[in-house]
Design a protein around this motif. Structure first.
Motif, PDB file in Angstrom:
ATOM      1  N   THR A   1       0.853  -1.193   0.000  1.00  0.00           N
ATOM      2  CA  THR A   1       0.000   0.000   0.000  1.00  0.00           C
ATOM      3  C   THR A   1       0.893   1.249   0.000  1.00  0.00           C
ATOM      4  O   THR A   1       2.099   1.155   0.223  1.00  0.00           O
ATOM      5  N   TYR A   2       0.261   2.366  -0.263  1.00  0.00           N
ATOM      6  CA  TYR A   2       0.995   3.622  -0.403  1.00  0.00           C
ATOM      7  C   TYR A   2       0.223   4.721   0.307  1.00  0.00           C
ATOM      8  O   TYR A   2      -1.005   4.709   0.314  1.00  0.00           O
ATOM      9  N   CYS A   3       0.935   5.672   0.868  1.00  0.00           N
ATOM     10  CA  CYS A   3       0.321   6.773   1.605  1.00  0.00           C
ATOM     11  C   CYS A   3      -0.494   6.236   2.783  1.00  0.00           C
ATOM     12  O   CYS A   3      -0.200   5.164   3.313  1.00  0.00           O
ATOM     13  N   ASN A   4      -1.528   6.949   3.182  1.00  0.00           N
ATOM     14  CA  ASN A   4      -2.431   6.452   4.217  1.00  0.00           C
ATOM     15  C   ASN A   4      -3.855   6.629   3.757  1.00  0.00           C
ATOM     16  O   ASN A   4      -4.326   7.751   3.573  1.00  0.00           O
ATOM     17  N   ALA A   5      -4.495   5.485   3.502  1.00  0.00           N
ATOM     18  CA  ALA A   5      -5.916   5.481   3.150  1.00  0.00           C
ATOM     19  C   ALA A   5      -6.631   4.678   4.229  1.00  0.00           C
ATOM     20  O   ALA A   5      -7.381   3.741   3.963  1.00  0.00           O
TER      21      ALA A   5
ATOM     22  N   ALA B   1      -8.442   1.790   1.507  1.00  0.00           N
ATOM     23  CA  ALA B   1      -7.454   0.733   1.240  1.00  0.00           C
ATOM     24  C   ALA B   1      -7.159  -0.052   2.526  1.00  0.00           C
ATOM     25  O   ALA B   1      -7.108  -1.282   2.509  1.00  0.00           O
ATOM     26  N   LEU B   2      -7.010   0.663   3.633  1.00  0.00           N
ATOM     27  CA  LEU B   2      -6.765  -0.052   4.896  1.00  0.00           C
ATOM     28  C   LEU B   2      -8.042  -0.704   5.404  1.00  0.00           C
ATOM     29  O   LEU B   2      -7.983  -1.669   6.177  1.00  0.00           O
ATOM     30  N   GLY B   3      -9.190  -0.217   4.967  1.00  0.00           N
ATOM     31  CA  GLY B   3     -10.465  -0.889   5.265  1.00  0.00           C
ATOM     32  C   GLY B   3     -10.478  -2.276   4.632  1.00  0.00           C
ATOM     33  O   GLY B   3     -10.944  -3.249   5.240  1.00  0.00           O
ATOM     34  N   VAL B   4      -9.919  -2.363   3.423  1.00  0.00           N
ATOM     35  CA  VAL B   4      -9.832  -3.664   2.750  1.00  0.00           C
ATOM     36  C   VAL B   4      -8.930  -4.596   3.578  1.00  0.00           C
ATOM     37  O   VAL B   4      -9.259  -5.769   3.795  1.00  0.00           O
ATOM     38  N   LEU B   5      -7.819  -4.054   4.065  1.00  0.00           N
ATOM     39  CA  LEU B   5      -6.910  -4.880   4.878  1.00  0.00           C
ATOM     40  C   LEU B   5      -7.579  -5.285   6.198  1.00  0.00           C
ATOM     41  O   LEU B   5      -7.427  -6.419   6.662  1.00  0.00           O
ATOM     42  N   ARG B   6      -8.333  -4.345   6.776  1.00  0.00           N
ATOM     43  CA  ARG B   6      -9.048  -4.674   8.020  1.00  0.00           C
ATOM     44  C   ARG B   6     -10.056  -5.799   7.757  1.00  0.00           C
ATOM     45  O   ARG B   6     -10.148  -6.755   8.520  1.00  0.00           O
ATOM     46  N   ALA B   7     -10.784  -5.676   6.655  1.00  0.00           N
ATOM     47  CA  ALA B   7     -11.807  -6.690   6.337  1.00  0.00           C
ATOM     48  C   ALA B   7     -11.150  -8.034   6.023  1.00  0.00           C
ATOM     49  O   ALA B   7     -11.680  -9.089   6.398  1.00  0.00           O
ATOM     50  N   LEU B   8     -10.005  -8.006   5.355  1.00  0.00           N
ATOM     51  CA  LEU B   8      -9.286  -9.252   5.069  1.00  0.00           C
ATOM     52  C   LEU B   8      -8.911  -9.945   6.378  1.00  0.00           C
ATOM     53  O   LEU B   8      -9.060 -11.153   6.517  1.00  0.00           O
TER      54      LEU B   8
ATOM     55  N   HIS C   1      -4.479 -14.487   6.387  1.00  0.00           N
ATOM     56  CA  HIS C   1      -3.140 -14.143   6.905  1.00  0.00           C
ATOM     57  C   HIS C   1      -2.334 -13.546   5.773  1.00  0.00           C
ATOM     58  O   HIS C   1      -2.223 -14.158   4.707  1.00  0.00           O
ATOM     59  N   PHE C   2      -1.780 -12.378   6.000  1.00  0.00           N
ATOM     60  CA  PHE C   2      -1.059 -11.706   4.915  1.00  0.00           C
ATOM     61  C   PHE C   2      -0.053 -10.730   5.509  1.00  0.00           C
ATOM     62  O   PHE C   2      -0.111 -10.380   6.699  1.00  0.00           O
ATOM     63  N   GLU C   3       0.863 -10.284   4.641  1.00  0.00           N
ATOM     64  CA  GLU C   3       1.873  -9.313   5.043  1.00  0.00           C
ATOM     65  C   GLU C   3       1.651  -8.031   4.241  1.00  0.00           C
ATOM     66  O   GLU C   3       1.340  -8.102   3.043  1.00  0.00           O
ATOM     67  N   VAL C   4       1.794  -6.902   4.882  1.00  0.00           N
ATOM     68  CA  VAL C   4       1.617  -5.627   4.173  1.00  0.00           C
ATOM     69  C   VAL C   4       2.968  -4.925   4.040  1.00  0.00           C
ATOM     70  O   VAL C   4       3.720  -4.830   5.015  1.00  0.00           O
ATOM     71  N   PHE C   5       3.269  -4.458   2.840  1.00  0.00           N
ATOM     72  CA  PHE C   5       4.447  -3.615   2.648  1.00  0.00           C
ATOM     73  C   PHE C   5       3.979  -2.166   2.590  1.00  0.00           C
ATOM     74  O   PHE C   5       3.146  -1.804   1.750  1.00  0.00           O
TER      75      PHE C   5
ATOM     76  N   VAL D   1       5.329  -9.268  -3.915  1.00  0.00           N
ATOM     77  CA  VAL D   1       4.074  -8.503  -3.889  1.00  0.00           C
ATOM     78  C   VAL D   1       3.034  -9.208  -4.775  1.00  0.00           C
ATOM     79  O   VAL D   1       3.267  -9.418  -5.961  1.00  0.00           O
ATOM     80  N   ASP D   2       1.887  -9.588  -4.179  1.00  0.00           N
ATOM     81  CA  ASP D   2       0.815 -10.244  -4.945  1.00  0.00           C
ATOM     82  C   ASP D   2      -0.207  -9.231  -5.447  1.00  0.00           C
ATOM     83  O   ASP D   2      -0.917  -9.492  -6.423  1.00  0.00           O
ATOM     84  N   ALA D   3      -0.351  -8.121  -4.726  1.00  0.00           N
ATOM     85  CA  ALA D   3      -1.351  -7.112  -5.111  1.00  0.00           C
ATOM     86  C   ALA D   3      -0.992  -5.788  -4.453  1.00  0.00           C
ATOM     87  O   ALA D   3      -0.327  -5.760  -3.414  1.00  0.00           O
ATOM     88  N   VAL D   4      -1.446  -4.712  -5.088  1.00  0.00           N
ATOM     89  CA  VAL D   4      -1.288  -3.368  -4.508  1.00  0.00           C
ATOM     90  C   VAL D   4      -2.686  -2.803  -4.282  1.00  0.00           C
ATOM     91  O   VAL D   4      -3.570  -2.986  -5.132  1.00  0.00           O
ATOM     92  N   VAL D   5      -2.888  -2.135  -3.150  1.00  0.00           N
ATOM     93  CA  VAL D   5      -4.156  -1.426  -2.947  1.00  0.00           C
ATOM     94  C   VAL D   5      -3.852  -0.047  -2.366  1.00  0.00           C
ATOM     95  O   VAL D   5      -3.087   0.094  -1.421  1.00  0.00           O
ATOM     96  N   VAL D   6      -4.435   0.960  -3.009  1.00  0.00           N
ATOM     97  CA  VAL D   6      -4.228   2.354  -2.580  1.00  0.00           C
ATOM     98  C   VAL D   6      -5.582   3.075  -2.534  1.00  0.00           C
ATOM     99  O   VAL D   6      -6.575   2.559  -3.059  1.00  0.00           O
ATOM    100  N   GLY D   7      -5.598   4.261  -1.958  1.00  0.00           N
ATOM    101  CA  GLY D   7      -6.810   5.084  -1.944  1.00  0.00           C
ATOM    102  C   GLY D   7      -6.838   6.015  -3.147  1.00  0.00           C
ATOM    103  O   GLY D   7      -6.059   5.848  -4.100  1.00  0.00           O
TER     104      GLY D   7
END
Ligand code: MRU
Length: 343
Positions: free
Chosen positions: A152-156, A167-174, A180-184, A226-232
């Motif tokens: 992810t990039y910046c703060n969403a 974007a972090l809502g998606v991570l929260r929901a995951l 189980h995942f790692e965030v860069f 990196v398997d996927a990128v998610v940003v706001g």
């Protein structure tokens, strides 16, 4: 909500001062609309949906003590002041338009009714944003359920919204779904929203995350990390081009080069259907000191020329999908986006 980005309390607007995070949690109390405008301009509060909520609360606050005689003039002044704070995130103008509509609908009922209606609407915008983010989280988590290494990039996150985040809502929901995942987390120069804010939120949430400097993203992708990128997003044009924090475009190009899906998460209040393409999105230029200085200390020789655009535009062909609260928008964006417009 674990993170209280902004609140309306006893006819005051209270914001967590994001400039001081992650080391200090200080709340600023805004007693009038000028203080809210200053807080948006100075990044006490930032992130597209959060500044929309702040602007709406600023209008409600500004009109509380407005005298009946100059009520209409005062309303115009308040809206104009808040509208001049930051130019790129369309959520700010979307929220001001909602406040204008409420004003017009209630004006004939008298000033006390208008004041009440504005206060109610600002709080509705706040609640609607959290609800939208939870929906974005659900759609995003289903789309990204197999991703184990996510950049992810910046703060969403919750800090960039009324709560929960895009974007972090998606991570929260995951995480809530048991994945189980790692965030860069890219540090996000020059304002360091990644290192200071996203890292802080993910740590609080106990989501496993690794901080990198922005120039490490390509290396990680090349190494298959990196398997996927998610940003706001700050503004989505009618053709699907997306303005987001400066540096997002670089990450999108890198993702394309490595065949990695690049997702944009954002509420439909970030879609500007009147903006034909990314070329039409106004890009904010910020103070040179954000680049030439770090925490008040100069990095570069005195008098060095500086360029500091706060956002860039990622062209629609680099974006795999746009995750909204109404569902996932897939390409071709030009026709598909019209079904997801909120006003
Ligand atoms: O300058 P900022 O910190 O307001 O920029 C924020 C971003 O670019 C975010 O990614 C965007 O607003 C989406 S927030 C849900």
């Amino acid at each position: 909500m674990a993170v209280k980005t902004i609140q309306w309390k006893n006819d005051r607007v209270i914001m967590l001062d994001q400039r001081l995070l992650p080391h200090k949690e200080v709340y600023r109390v805004c007693r009038d609309y000028n203080e809210v405008a200053e807080a948006i301009r100075n990044m006490v509060i930032r992130g597209a949906p959060a500044i929309g909520v702040a602007a709406a609360m600023g209008v409600a606050l500004g009109m509380l003590k407005a005298p009946e005689k100059t009520f209409d003039r005062e309303f115009d002044r308040v809206v104009l002041t808040l509208g001049k704070t930051r130019p790129t995130a369309v959520n700010l103008f979307w929220a001001l338009q909602r406040m204008r509509d409420v004003y017009s609908r209630n004006r004939s009922k008298g000033v006390e009714s208008v004041k009440r209606a504005l206060r109610d609407e600002a709080q509705k915008i706040f609640r609607d944003d959290i609800a939208a983010n939870k929906q974005i989280g659900k759609y995003g988590a289903s789309l990204m359920r197999n991703a184990k290494q996510i950049m992810t990039y910046c703060n969403a996150g919750a800090l960039a919204t009324a709560g929960y985040g895009t974007a972090l809502g998606v991570l929260r929901a995951l995480k809530e779904s048991g994945s189980h995942f790692e965030v860069f987390v890219n540090e996000t120069r020059p304002f360091l929203q990644g290192a200071r804010l996203t890292a802080w939120e993910l740590k609080k949430e106990k989501i496993s995350a690794t901080l990198i400097t922005d120039n490490m993203a390509g290396y990680l992708m090349q190494k298959g990390k990196v398997d996927a990128v998610v940003v706001g997003c700050d503004r989505v044009a009618a053709n699907g081009d997306v303005a987001n924090k400066i540096g997002t475009y670089t990450i999108a190009v890198l993702a394309k080069r490595h065949g990695i899906p690049f997702y944009v998460a954002g509420p439909t209040s970030s879609i500007d259907i009147n903006c034909p393409s990314g070329n039409d999105i106004p890009i904010e230029q910020r103070d040179a000191k954000e680049v030439s200085h770090l925490f008040g200390k100069p990095l570069a020789p005195k008098g060095m020329k500086v360029f500091n655009p706060a956002f860039d535009v990622t062209a629609q062909d680099l974006i795999s999908a746009i995750i909204t609260e109404k569902g996932v928008i897939n390409p071709p964006y030009q026709p598909n986006i019209r079904n997801y417009v909120s006003y």
